[in-house]
Design a protein around this motif. Sequence first.
Motif, mmCIF file in Angstrom:
data_model
loop_
_atom_site.group_PDB
_atom_site.id
_atom_site.type_symbol
_atom_site.label_atom_id
_atom_site.label_comp_id
_atom_site.label_asym_id
_atom_site.label_seq_id
_atom_site.Cartn_x
_atom_site.Cartn_y
_atom_site.Cartn_z
ATOM 1 N N TYR A 37 0.851 -1.188 0.000
ATOM 2 C CA TYR A 37 0.000 0.000 0.000
ATOM 3 C C TYR A 37 0.883 1.234 0.000
ATOM 4 C CZ TYR A 37 -3.478 -3.441 1.513
ATOM 5 O OH TYR A 37 -4.290 -4.548 1.598
ATOM 6 N N GLY A 38 0.801 1.998 -1.095
ATOM 7 C CA GLY A 38 1.624 3.184 -1.221
ATOM 8 C C GLY A 38 0.853 4.443 -0.869
ATOM 9 N N ILE A 39 1.598 5.497 -0.513
ATOM 10 C CA ILE A 39 0.983 6.770 -0.171
ATOM 11 C C ILE A 39 2.046 7.853 -0.211
ATOM 12 C CG2 ILE A 39 1.382 6.587 2.329
ATOM 13 C CD1 ILE A 39 -1.476 7.737 2.730
ATOM 14 N N TRP A 40 1.678 9.061 -0.594
ATOM 15 C CA TRP A 40 2.605 10.181 -0.502
ATOM 16 C C TRP A 40 2.826 10.489 0.974
ATOM 17 C CZ3 TRP A 40 5.212 11.232 -4.713
ATOM 18 C CH2 TRP A 40 4.651 10.927 -5.947
ATOM 19 N N ALA A 41 4.095 10.619 1.362
ATOM 20 C CA ALA A 41 4.440 10.718 2.783
ATOM 21 C C ALA A 41 3.754 11.891 3.464
ATOM 22 C CB ALA A 41 5.960 10.828 2.930
ATOM 23 N N GLU A 42 3.622 13.007 2.770
ATOM 24 C CA GLU A 42 3.001 14.191 3.375
ATOM 25 C C GLU A 42 1.539 13.932 3.732
ATOM 26 O OE1 GLU A 42 1.982 18.356 1.465
ATOM 27 O OE2 GLU A 42 4.139 18.259 1.947
ATOM 28 N N GLU A 43 0.870 13.118 2.919
ATOM 29 C CA GLU A 43 -0.522 12.779 3.199
ATOM 30 C C GLU A 43 -0.640 12.035 4.523
ATOM 31 O OE1 GLU A 43 -4.205 10.326 1.017
ATOM 32 O OE2 GLU A 43 -2.298 10.584 -0.011
ATOM 33 N N LEU A 44 0.304 11.148 4.788
ATOM 34 C CA LEU A 44 0.281 10.393 6.039
ATOM 35 C C LEU A 44 0.756 11.253 7.207
ATOM 36 C CD1 LEU A 44 -0.592 7.556 6.756
ATOM 37 C CD2 LEU A 44 1.781 6.821 6.585
ATOM 38 N N GLU A 45 1.711 12.142 6.956
ATOM 39 C CA GLU A 45 2.174 13.046 7.997
ATOM 40 C C GLU A 45 1.058 13.937 8.500
ATOM 41 O OE1 GLU A 45 6.879 13.506 6.646
ATOM 42 O OE2 GLU A 45 5.368 14.941 5.945
ATOM 43 N N SER A 46 0.168 14.374 7.599
ATOM 44 C CA SER A 46 -0.938 15.241 8.000
ATOM 45 C C SER A 46 -1.886 14.534 8.954
ATOM 46 C CB SER A 46 -1.701 15.730 6.765
ATOM 47 O OG SER A 46 -2.405 14.656 6.146
ATOM 48 N N LEU A 47 -1.850 13.194 8.959
ATOM 49 C CA LEU A 47 -2.684 12.403 9.857
ATOM 50 C C LEU A 47 -1.935 11.987 11.120
ATOM 51 C CD1 LEU A 47 -4.313 10.096 7.146
ATOM 52 C CD2 LEU A 47 -5.436 11.961 8.369
#
Length: 399
Positions: A37-47
Amino acid sequence: MGAGPAALCIVAELVEQGLAVTALASHTPEQPWPNTYGIWAEELESLGMASLLGQRWTNTVSYFGDGDNEEGLAPIQHHFDYGLFDPAALQDSLLSRCGELSWNVETAVSIKVLGRDTEVLCHSGNAYRARVVIDASGHRSRFIRRPDHGPVAEQAAYGVVGRFSSSPVESGQFVLMDFRPDHLSDEQREKPPSFLYAMDFGEGIFFVEETSLACAPPLSWSELRERLHARLSHRGVEIKEVIHEEYCLFPMNLPLPDRRQPLLAFGGAASMVHPASGYMVGALLRRAPALAKHLAMALAVEPPLDSSALAREGWQVLWSPELVQRHRLYQFGLRRLMSFDEARLRSFFATFFRLPREDWAGFLANTLPLPRLLMVMLRLFLLSSWEIRLGMLFGASST
């Protein structure tokens, strides 16, 4: 119902709202998740969840040239960190938030609304009743009603984690999309295009995956495997050891469910796969808290709401008018891209990534408010060549 990422995301939030939850799944939720499961790191950091990344890359690139000349070999630098979830860490994190909840390993065979409650009858003969039932068992659920808009386009991928005779990508690099077609035969170029999604895991281990955009019918795994081997061979790379093979197949343009039905859904069953990117986990993490909070409030209403009313309350949060409109825009764009040949797709994506980073990243994550999404799509249209503009308006087959 369910035990994958969608089910665990919503169960964790429901439990944290203090609700009584009964979980059903055809297998234990501790069963390892097989896919990446991939994701842009900033998207996960915001959570506040960046610790759940197992891998992170700063050197993120794509290739949209033809590969036949020096210009075609030059990558587009994204300057945006990309990551892969540590699936075990994500799974353990969500399970820990579910507290002492135990899953009933059951297979549902029928669901009936019985006034205030809904009954789930299982293959074992056991029946479970709840004020509201949430189907988070995936896009293949047979219990969720949705309109028939014709063939559903699916994204297919075949990948290998392994060791290679030489590096298939540069050291420390993540390749989001490599559309260079120089390894394809003339016959293969007439078929729907595909691209390489690849990354360096370190210690001589790489992941390479041949991925098609949405197709109806989808490209077969055997075709994708053949293309992947041809791509590697063209660059003088051989697979020396296969550690893991990955097979992916999921719908990209699944119609939104009938939001009047008395059964609620979440995840793939609720058509939450992003039609433009194929991503979903970020949306699960962002949208589960609001749904759980609203359901907790609705369950506390006096006099009590029945199952049908509770499901409608959930659908209104899960698919608000704005989210529905955004989803329709993405599906419109997907239909246009599905008509593009390989050359037009390369041109389109090269233009797409010329947008400001916050625009293309928000587009891919589905975090742009509707007015801004419209402006981004207009900006993309204006940046594009006339050939791409006509394809966006009428479909490539009409130009």
